[in-house]
Design a protein around this motif. Sequence first.
Motif, PDB file in Angstrom:
ATOM      1  N   MET A   1      10.631  -2.001 -12.172  1.00  0.00           N
ATOM      2  CA  MET A   1      10.545  -3.186 -13.021  1.00  0.00           C
ATOM      3  C   MET A   1       9.979  -2.861 -14.402  1.00  0.00           C
ATOM      4  SD  MET A   1       9.202  -5.869 -10.112  1.00  0.00           S
ATOM      5  CE  MET A   1       9.293  -7.290 -11.189  1.00  0.00           C
ATOM      6  N   ASP A   2       9.093  -1.867 -14.468  1.00  0.00           N
ATOM      7  CA  ASP A   2       8.420  -1.569 -15.736  1.00  0.00           C
ATOM      8  C   ASP A   2       9.243  -0.691 -16.669  1.00  0.00           C
ATOM      9  OD1 ASP A   2       6.291  -3.045 -14.866  1.00  0.00           O
ATOM     10  OD2 ASP A   2       5.085  -1.315 -14.240  1.00  0.00           O
ATOM     11  N   THR A   3      10.159   0.101 -16.129  1.00  0.00           N
ATOM     12  CA  THR A   3      10.876   1.090 -16.948  1.00  0.00           C
ATOM     13  C   THR A   3      12.246   0.608 -17.412  1.00  0.00           C
ATOM     14  OG1 THR A   3      11.692   2.160 -14.926  1.00  0.00           O
ATOM     15  CG2 THR A   3       9.694   3.061 -15.925  1.00  0.00           C
TER      16      THR A   3
ATOM     17  N   THR B   1       0.816  -1.223   0.000  1.00  0.00           N
ATOM     18  CA  THR B   1       0.000   0.000   0.000  1.00  0.00           C
ATOM     19  C   THR B   1       0.849   1.273   0.000  1.00  0.00           C
ATOM     20  OG1 THR B   1      -0.112   0.025   2.431  1.00  0.00           O
ATOM     21  CG2 THR B   1      -1.836  -1.202   1.250  1.00  0.00           C
ATOM     22  N   THR B   2       2.140   1.145  -0.003  1.00  0.00           N
ATOM     23  CA  THR B   2       3.016   2.308   0.151  1.00  0.00           C
ATOM     24  C   THR B   2       3.497   2.830  -1.197  1.00  0.00           C
ATOM     25  OG1 THR B   2       4.993   0.941   0.340  1.00  0.00           O
ATOM     26  CG2 THR B   2       3.802   1.451   2.380  1.00  0.00           C
TER      27      THR B   2
ATOM     28  N   ALA C   1       9.299  10.146  -7.890  1.00  0.00           N
ATOM     29  CA  ALA C   1       9.061  10.161  -6.442  1.00  0.00           C
ATOM     30  C   ALA C   1       8.849   8.750  -5.906  1.00  0.00           C
ATOM     31  CB  ALA C   1       7.859  11.048  -6.119  1.00  0.00           C
ATOM     32  N   ALA C   2       8.099   7.947  -6.636  1.00  0.00           N
ATOM     33  CA  ALA C   2       7.852   6.571  -6.207  1.00  0.00           C
ATOM     34  C   ALA C   2       9.132   5.747  -6.261  1.00  0.00           C
ATOM     35  CB  ALA C   2       6.770   5.947  -7.086  1.00  0.00           C
TER      36      ALA C   2
ATOM     37  N   GLY D   1       6.945   2.323  -6.384  1.00  0.00           N
ATOM     38  CA  GLY D   1       8.269   2.569  -6.947  1.00  0.00           C
ATOM     39  C   GLY D   1       8.940   1.294  -7.416  1.00  0.00           C
ATOM     40  N   LYS D   2       8.698   0.198  -6.705  1.00  0.00           N
ATOM     41  CA  LYS D   2       9.237  -1.089  -7.140  1.00  0.00           C
ATOM     42  C   LYS D   2       8.665  -1.473  -8.495  1.00  0.00           C
ATOM     43  CE  LYS D   2       9.575  -5.975  -5.897  1.00  0.00           C
ATOM     44  NZ  LYS D   2       9.234  -7.018  -4.907  1.00  0.00           N
TER      45      LYS D   2
END
Length: 341
Positions: A261-263, A250-251, A331-332, A256-257
């Motif tokens: 992984m996506d970028t 939920t954070t 930020a994430a 950000g994780k």
Amino acid sequence: MTASRRRHGMIRILAALIVLAPLALLGCSIQDYPQSTLHPRADYAWDIQHLLENLLFWVAVIFVLVETALIVAVVRFRNRPGLPEPKHVHGHTGLEIAWTIAPAIVLAFIAVPTVLTIFKTQSKAPAGALQVRVIGHQWWWEFQYPELKITTASEMHIPVGRPIAVSLETADVIHAFWFPAMGGKRDVVPARVNHMWFTADSVGTFPGQCAELCGTSHANMKKWLMVQTPEEFQGWVESQQRLPIEPDSTTLAARGKQVFMDTGCLACHYIEGVAPGVIGPNLNHVGSRRSLAGALFENTPENMAKWIENPPARKPGAIMPALGLTPDQIAALVAYLQSLK
């Protein structure tokens, strides 16, 4: 020489001093530059310091003897009114023998301690030394501890009082490994493994950097050495051997994780159980490090955000590209990376 010519000569000298004085002051600074070899904190560095002091002593002795002989010759044999022309000295055997033997003796006083120091600092590491594999990259340092199964970047941790055996390799061009407080420079050469060892005698944090021109950001290829008590070092080892913290779903860190992984970050960086990359620095516990970008910036959320936004703008020639992330994504991602402690 007339008084007018002497006055003009003094004016020219004064003008030259006025011009040169600011240039000389450019080399001075009130800032503290701790990368000095004159403050040894390891046996290797002390060996070099003792050699320097030894050579300085003999240089001072030679200087005094030569200058004394020069002053005596100038005063005693100066030209005075009424003196005859000096006799030409040719083929003076004693003088020729003296100025042949004297330099040989001087070289011996310099060569013997120098060679002994070279052999001592080039010897093999003693048994029980902590093995550290160092790999130079453009433009950051990788530190691997094979016995401890730890890999980190730009920051080397060692225990005080224990010999450290360093093996030096490069992933690209020639670099030079150098912590001034620990000892001399050692080249890091492609297709070759160089070695050195030292034993730190003081707890503290010591700066270092690449000492061989290696490209655009050579001057930005820095590193830190953390010399810790055995207990502190063991605590650091245990923290590094733990798996990276998994963020709560939920954070912001969890988001950000996903951004990580996506970028495509996982293609270059390694995080155990998350990313297999081997090109960039290992990020297992990046949140606990004191610096970023090859020890160029302090590890703060603000600096990390600026670095992720446009690495080449912050460090010329940086291989890490600007990924075009939005402020929310940055930020994430910062929240996730800062949580890896």
